[in-house]
Design a protein around this motif. Sequence first.
Motif, PDB file in Angstrom:
ATOM      1  N   ASP A 152      -3.896  12.037  -4.608  1.00  0.00           N
ATOM      2  CA  ASP A 152      -4.878  11.880  -5.693  1.00  0.00           C
ATOM      3  C   ASP A 152      -4.212  12.116  -7.041  1.00  0.00           C
ATOM      4  O   ASP A 152      -4.482  11.403  -8.021  1.00  0.00           O
ATOM      5  CB  ASP A 152      -6.036  12.865  -5.500  1.00  0.00           C
ATOM      6  CG  ASP A 152      -6.974  12.461  -4.366  1.00  0.00           C
ATOM      7  OD1 ASP A 152      -6.847  11.336  -3.851  1.00  0.00           O
ATOM      8  OD2 ASP A 152      -7.838  13.297  -4.000  1.00  0.00           O
ATOM      9  N   HIS A 199      -0.983   2.136 -13.531  1.00  0.00           N
ATOM     10  CA  HIS A 199      -1.322   1.539 -12.231  1.00  0.00           C
ATOM     11  C   HIS A 199      -0.242   0.561 -11.780  1.00  0.00           C
ATOM     12  O   HIS A 199      -0.524  -0.573 -11.374  1.00  0.00           O
ATOM     13  CB  HIS A 199      -2.690   0.850 -12.299  1.00  0.00           C
ATOM     14  CG  HIS A 199      -3.804   1.800 -12.656  1.00  0.00           C
ATOM     15  ND1 HIS A 199      -4.141   2.870 -11.865  1.00  0.00           N
ATOM     16  CD2 HIS A 199      -4.636   1.848 -13.722  1.00  0.00           C
ATOM     17  CE1 HIS A 199      -5.134   3.534 -12.417  1.00  0.00           C
ATOM     18  NE2 HIS A 199      -5.452   2.951 -13.553  1.00  0.00           N
ATOM     19  N   HIS A 236       0.847  -1.189   0.000  1.00  0.00           N
ATOM     20  CA  HIS A 236       0.000   0.000   0.000  1.00  0.00           C
ATOM     21  C   HIS A 236       0.887   1.246   0.000  1.00  0.00           C
ATOM     22  O   HIS A 236       1.855   1.321   0.768  1.00  0.00           O
ATOM     23  CB  HIS A 236      -0.903   0.064   1.240  1.00  0.00           C
ATOM     24  CG  HIS A 236      -1.746  -1.148   1.459  1.00  0.00           C
ATOM     25  ND1 HIS A 236      -2.760  -1.512   0.606  1.00  0.00           N
ATOM     26  CD2 HIS A 236      -1.725  -2.082   2.449  1.00  0.00           C
ATOM     27  CE1 HIS A 236      -3.337  -2.614   1.053  1.00  0.00           C
ATOM     28  NE2 HIS A 236      -2.722  -2.995   2.163  1.00  0.00           N
ATOM     29  N   TYR A 289      -2.044   9.101  -8.048  1.00  0.00           N
ATOM     30  CA  TYR A 289      -2.840   7.996  -8.593  1.00  0.00           C
ATOM     31  C   TYR A 289      -3.165   8.256 -10.065  1.00  0.00           C
ATOM     32  O   TYR A 289      -3.051   7.366 -10.907  1.00  0.00           O
ATOM     33  CB  TYR A 289      -4.131   7.835  -7.792  1.00  0.00           C
ATOM     34  CG  TYR A 289      -5.034   6.738  -8.333  1.00  0.00           C
ATOM     35  CD1 TYR A 289      -4.892   5.433  -7.903  1.00  0.00           C
ATOM     36  CD2 TYR A 289      -6.013   7.021  -9.283  1.00  0.00           C
ATOM     37  CE1 TYR A 289      -5.707   4.418  -8.412  1.00  0.00           C
ATOM     38  CE2 TYR A 289      -6.826   6.026  -9.804  1.00  0.00           C
ATOM     39  CZ  TYR A 289      -6.675   4.720  -9.361  1.00  0.00           C
ATOM     40  OH  TYR A 289      -7.469   3.732  -9.869  1.00  0.00           O
ATOM     41  N   THR A 290      -3.566   9.483 -10.365  1.00  0.00           N
ATOM     42  CA  THR A 290      -3.923   9.835 -11.742  1.00  0.00           C
ATOM     43  C   THR A 290      -2.717   9.759 -12.668  1.00  0.00           C
ATOM     44  O   THR A 290      -2.829   9.317 -13.821  1.00  0.00           O
ATOM     45  CB  THR A 290      -4.525  11.246 -11.785  1.00  0.00           C
ATOM     46  OG1 THR A 290      -5.693  11.292 -10.949  1.00  0.00           O
ATOM     47  CG2 THR A 290      -4.911  11.647 -13.197  1.00  0.00           C
ATOM     48  N   ASP A 292      -0.094   7.886 -12.290  1.00  0.00           N
ATOM     49  CA  ASP A 292       0.373   6.508 -12.428  1.00  0.00           C
ATOM     50  C   ASP A 292      -0.531   5.812 -13.450  1.00  0.00           C
ATOM     51  O   ASP A 292      -1.357   4.964 -13.120  1.00  0.00           O
ATOM     52  CB  ASP A 292       0.318   5.808 -11.065  1.00  0.00           C
ATOM     53  CG  ASP A 292       0.770   4.351 -11.133  1.00  0.00           C
ATOM     54  OD1 ASP A 292       1.505   3.997 -12.062  1.00  0.00           O
ATOM     55  OD2 ASP A 292       0.368   3.583 -10.227  1.00  0.00           O
ATOM     56  N   LEU A 326      -1.450   2.555  -5.195  1.00  0.00           N
ATOM     57  CA  LEU A 326      -2.002   3.821  -4.714  1.00  0.00           C
ATOM     58  C   LEU A 326      -3.522   3.715  -4.632  1.00  0.00           C
ATOM     59  O   LEU A 326      -4.145   3.007  -5.434  1.00  0.00           O
ATOM     60  CB  LEU A 326      -1.624   4.952  -5.673  1.00  0.00           C
ATOM     61  CG  LEU A 326      -0.146   5.361  -5.698  1.00  0.00           C
ATOM     62  CD1 LEU A 326       0.258   5.817  -7.085  1.00  0.00           C
ATOM     63  CD2 LEU A 326       0.105   6.466  -4.674  1.00  0.00           C
ATOM     64  N   SER A 327      -4.112   4.436  -3.686  1.00  0.00           N
ATOM     65  CA  SER A 327      -5.570   4.433  -3.559  1.00  0.00           C
ATOM     66  C   SER A 327      -6.172   5.433  -4.537  1.00  0.00           C
ATOM     67  O   SER A 327      -5.602   6.503  -4.769  1.00  0.00           O
ATOM     68  CB  SER A 327      -5.983   4.803  -2.135  1.00  0.00           C
ATOM     69  OG  SER A 327      -5.496   3.843  -1.213  1.00  0.00           O
ATOM     70  N   PRO A 328      -7.328   5.132  -5.118  1.00  0.00           N
ATOM     71  CA  PRO A 328      -7.983   6.067  -6.042  1.00  0.00           C
ATOM     72  C   PRO A 328      -8.429   7.327  -5.316  1.00  0.00           C
ATOM     73  O   PRO A 328      -8.585   7.322  -4.079  1.00  0.00           O
ATOM     74  CB  PRO A 328      -9.175   5.271  -6.572  1.00  0.00           C
ATOM     75  CG  PRO A 328      -9.445   4.256  -5.517  1.00  0.00           C
ATOM     76  CD  PRO A 328      -8.111   3.886  -4.948  1.00  0.00           C
ATOM     77  N   HIS A 355      -8.754   7.241   0.366  1.00  0.00           N
ATOM     78  CA  HIS A 355      -7.572   7.225   1.228  1.00  0.00           C
ATOM     79  C   HIS A 355      -7.745   6.254   2.395  1.00  0.00           C
ATOM     80  O   HIS A 355      -8.759   6.269   3.092  1.00  0.00           O
ATOM     81  CB  HIS A 355      -7.299   8.634   1.751  1.00  0.00           C
ATOM     82  CG  HIS A 355      -7.181   9.648   0.650  1.00  0.00           C
ATOM     83  ND1 HIS A 355      -6.124   9.653  -0.232  1.00  0.00           N
ATOM     84  CD2 HIS A 355      -8.005  10.659   0.263  1.00  0.00           C
ATOM     85  CE1 HIS A 355      -6.292  10.629  -1.107  1.00  0.00           C
ATOM     86  NE2 HIS A 355      -7.426  11.242  -0.838  1.00  0.00           N
TER      87      HIS A 355
END
Length: 247
Positions: free
Chosen positions: A144, A153, A123, A147-148, A150, A157-159, A163
């Motif tokens: 945030d 993916h 995580h 995540y975008t 990456d 990372l959390s979307p 969180h």
Amino acid sequence: MTPGLPDPAGFPHCPVCAYVTTGTARLCSDCAGRTLQPVSDSHCPVCSQSVAPGSACGNRLCALPVAARGFSHVDAVAVYSGALREKIHRLKYDGRSGWALIFGRLLVGWMNSHPERMHGVDHVIGNPTHTGRQPLRHIEAIMDAAYTEDVNHAFPLSPPGGHRLVKATETPRSANRSLEDKRAAAAAHAAALTWTGDKADIQGATILLVDDVFTTGTQLQHVALRLCASGAADVRGLTLARVPWSG
């Protein structure tokens, strides 16, 4: 660069760069790397503080066993100085949210460039700000954006909005306080955190805890200890900027 296209503007001229909205994490990371102050080649393997070759780190946390320190080690994208220091301040206190995009790209760029440090991470989570923070929740905005950015993916990372660590209440700030007050504030911060994901997800997990600035590591220590007490097997740190420290 591709012939016929403009060169990147260079950090910290990101807001006027031709790639401010279309740039990749790799492009922005490589560009910023030409101007940011890098972590010294001779640095503490625990906290990334610059040290003289053959010398021990002066940070008291680094001499502690991992069980007492909470985190195994902390990496840094760059040193907290010059333009990086100013732009983190702009995001954090002036609400210049456009810098969250750039910092998200820098984090993802670092992860892409250091696969050995990302090995085994289950995580990637931000060290949270409280839900009512003004002018914005800068850590959440950075995560945030990461995540975008990456796009493949590649990292856990959390979307946006998902969180895993949340801080619902405000706690005392530690800036410009005594060491005792800083420790008390760090403990209060950690105690106010809630793991919002499935509790089974943290059991035996390796967690990369991300923050904007790392100084002595007192807050990271308390958060890491809280995560370990909840079942995490290993907590690592990644910070945008490592404060030069001689204490």
